[in-house]
Motif scaffolding. Structure first.
Motif, mmCIF file in Angstrom:
data_model
loop_
_atom_site.group_PDB
_atom_site.id
_atom_site.type_symbol
_atom_site.label_atom_id
_atom_site.label_comp_id
_atom_site.label_asym_id
_atom_site.label_seq_id
_atom_site.Cartn_x
_atom_site.Cartn_y
_atom_site.Cartn_z
ATOM 1 N N LEU A 333 -0.022 1.950 -2.279
ATOM 2 C CA LEU A 333 -1.414 1.867 -1.867
ATOM 3 C C LEU A 333 -1.888 3.249 -1.443
ATOM 4 O O LEU A 333 -1.123 4.026 -0.862
ATOM 5 N N PRO A 334 -3.147 3.588 -1.708
ATOM 6 C CA PRO A 334 -3.625 4.931 -1.380
ATOM 7 C C PRO A 334 -3.705 5.160 0.125
ATOM 8 O O PRO A 334 -3.978 4.244 0.898
ATOM 9 N N GLY A 335 -3.447 6.402 0.520
ATOM 10 C CA GLY A 335 -3.541 6.745 1.935
ATOM 11 C C GLY A 335 -2.504 6.007 2.760
ATOM 12 O O GLY A 335 -1.357 5.826 2.343
ATOM 13 N N GLN A 336 -2.932 5.557 3.929
ATOM 14 C CA GLN A 336 -2.065 4.792 4.806
ATOM 15 C C GLN A 336 -2.804 3.541 5.272
ATOM 16 O O GLN A 336 -4.036 3.525 5.356
ATOM 17 N N VAL A 337 -2.056 2.517 5.552
ATOM 18 C CA VAL A 337 -2.616 1.240 5.982
ATOM 19 C C VAL A 337 -2.275 1.033 7.453
ATOM 20 O O VAL A 337 -1.121 1.230 7.867
ATOM 21 N N MET A 338 -3.262 0.654 8.234
ATOM 22 C CA MET A 338 -3.031 0.406 9.655
ATOM 23 C C MET A 338 -2.360 -0.954 9.829
ATOM 24 O O MET A 338 -2.948 -1.995 9.518
ATOM 25 N N LEU A 339 -1.124 -0.934 10.325
ATOM 26 C CA LEU A 339 -0.345 -2.147 10.531
ATOM 27 C C LEU A 339 0.256 -2.121 11.932
ATOM 28 O O LEU A 339 0.505 -1.040 12.483
ATOM 29 N N PRO A 340 0.509 -3.268 12.537
ATOM 30 C CA PRO A 340 1.007 -3.295 13.918
ATOM 31 C C PRO A 340 2.381 -2.638 14.043
ATOM 32 O O PRO A 340 3.200 -2.711 13.126
#
Length: 381
Positions: A333-340
């Motif tokens: 997935l592009p960039g980064q994903v905010m995950l807990p």
């Protein structure tokens, strides 16, 4: 793709019960029908559905039940699908390039409207389609901004060429119309306004009274956290500018949303396969599966994480690099994903707004991509 006969209250209820190995696409029919009614009640003209976005039988049937009676079809397969599911539906064949064999199928199935953006393709239609009661819409393009990406490099004549095409359509005895597409996931209401004003100028320059303007798709779905797209403002702009531009000669308007109708009626639950060294997250779905659009138009950040127990993870958001399950390094997935920060292997990462271009582009690369569909009353707990 298997669709279960069960009906769950929400995705969490299902996930805590079935312990799935593969991703699950959750479908909320009442959300789809509510969105359809929002378009039918708000758009100042005819609402058709772009079948390519999601051709599932259940989607077509629920849209028909909500009152959608026209469908934008791009191939004989889509034509036959709609004829089987909604026999009385109106078919608009707005893929501007077609083989003679495809045109023959369209004629046999009673297609009511075609689009065209070149003289060579118009010549095919004139030779093969009886003109009585049939509309041909000349598709044109502009350099406008406001969309995730536009279709101008592949489709659409420039305004000058559109004038010539429109004259030929009228001279051949077809019902003359104009068509455009402002680009996918377009939030800029002024993009529609610019196109409509240009449509009036093209019709005037051609000396042709057009019967209809197809304002295309491009209506945005809810991809980012925060307020949903302002469809009412887009509808109002289209209505106002059409009256200003055409006056008493205002043509009938038609739209052909795909994403805007179906996207928000679905979410997909992926599962965490691994958290590599506490940094990289690997999911059992990726860009070769239902998440294929994300490298092109950005990650949907309407995401929630549910533990295998069914509890929602509430750790502090942490930016993560997220990979899909295949052995291809492009599967990211592009960039980064905010995950807990308490994310763990076995958790479910749910992406909302996943009804458009998620099932139709699933490749099954590396043997991954198996997908089941579950029906829910609500998409969140």
């Amino acid at each position: 793709m298997e669709m279960s006969q069960s009906v769950w209250n929400n995705p969490a209820a299902c996930l805590s019960s079935v312990d799935p190995e593969n991703p699950i696409l959750f479908f909320a029919p009442k959300v789809l029908q509510a969105t359809a009614r929002r378009f039918i009640d708000g758009f100042p003209g005819m609402v058709t559905y772009a079948v390519k976005a999601n051709p599932m039988d259940a989607v077509i049937e629920n849209l028909s039940a909500a009152g959608v009676c026209g469908f934008d079809v791009a191939s004989p397969v889509e034509m036959r699908l709609i004829k089987a599911l909604v026999p009385g539906a109106v078919l608009h064949y707005n893929n501007p390039v077609r083989s003679l064999a495809e045109i023959a199928v369209a004629v046999s199935l009673g297609v009511a409207s075609y689009s065209v953006d070149s003289m060579s393709e118009l010549a095919k239609l004139i030779a093969a389609v009886p003109p009585e009661g049939v509309e041909i819409a000349v598709r044109f393009k502009l350099s406008v901004t406001g969309a995730a990406y536009d279709f101008g490099e592949k489709f659409g004549a420039n305004a000058q060429a559109a004038v010539v095409l429109l004259r030929h359509v009228a001279d051949a005895g077809f019902m003359p119309a104009l068509s455009f597409h402002p680009g996918t996931q377009c939030h800029a209401a002024q993009a529609w306004g610019s196109y409509i004003r240009t449509a009036a100028q093209i019709a005037d320059a051609a000396g042709v009274v057009i019967v209809r303007v197809n304002v295309g798709g491009g209506f945005p779905s809810h991809r980012t956290v925060g307020s949903a797209p302002d469809l009412a403002m887009i509808f109002a702009t289209i209505d106002q500018v059409a009256t200003e531009a055409f006056g008493d000669a205002r043509p009938v308007l038609v739209c052909e949303p795909g994403r805007g109708l179906c996207a928000d009626a679905f979410c997909v639950a992926t599962r965490v396969k691994a958290v590599r060294d506490g940094v990289h997250v690997f999911l059992n779905d990726g860009v070769y599966g239902t998440l294929t659009e994300m490298p092109q138009i950005g990650v949907i950040d309407r995401v929630e994480v549910i533990a295998a127990s069914g509890l929602v993870r509430k750790g502090a958001p942490l930016p993560r690099v997220v990979f899909g399950p295949t052995c291809d390094s492009l599967d990211r997935l592009p960039g980064q994903v905010m995950l807990p920060d308490d994310l763990a292997e076995g958790d479910f990462v749910i992406f909302h707004g996943m009804g458009a271009y998620s099932t139709v582009t699933n490749t099954r690369f590396n043997g991954f991509g198996a997908l089941s569909v579950e029906t829910v009353l609500h998409l969140t707990a």
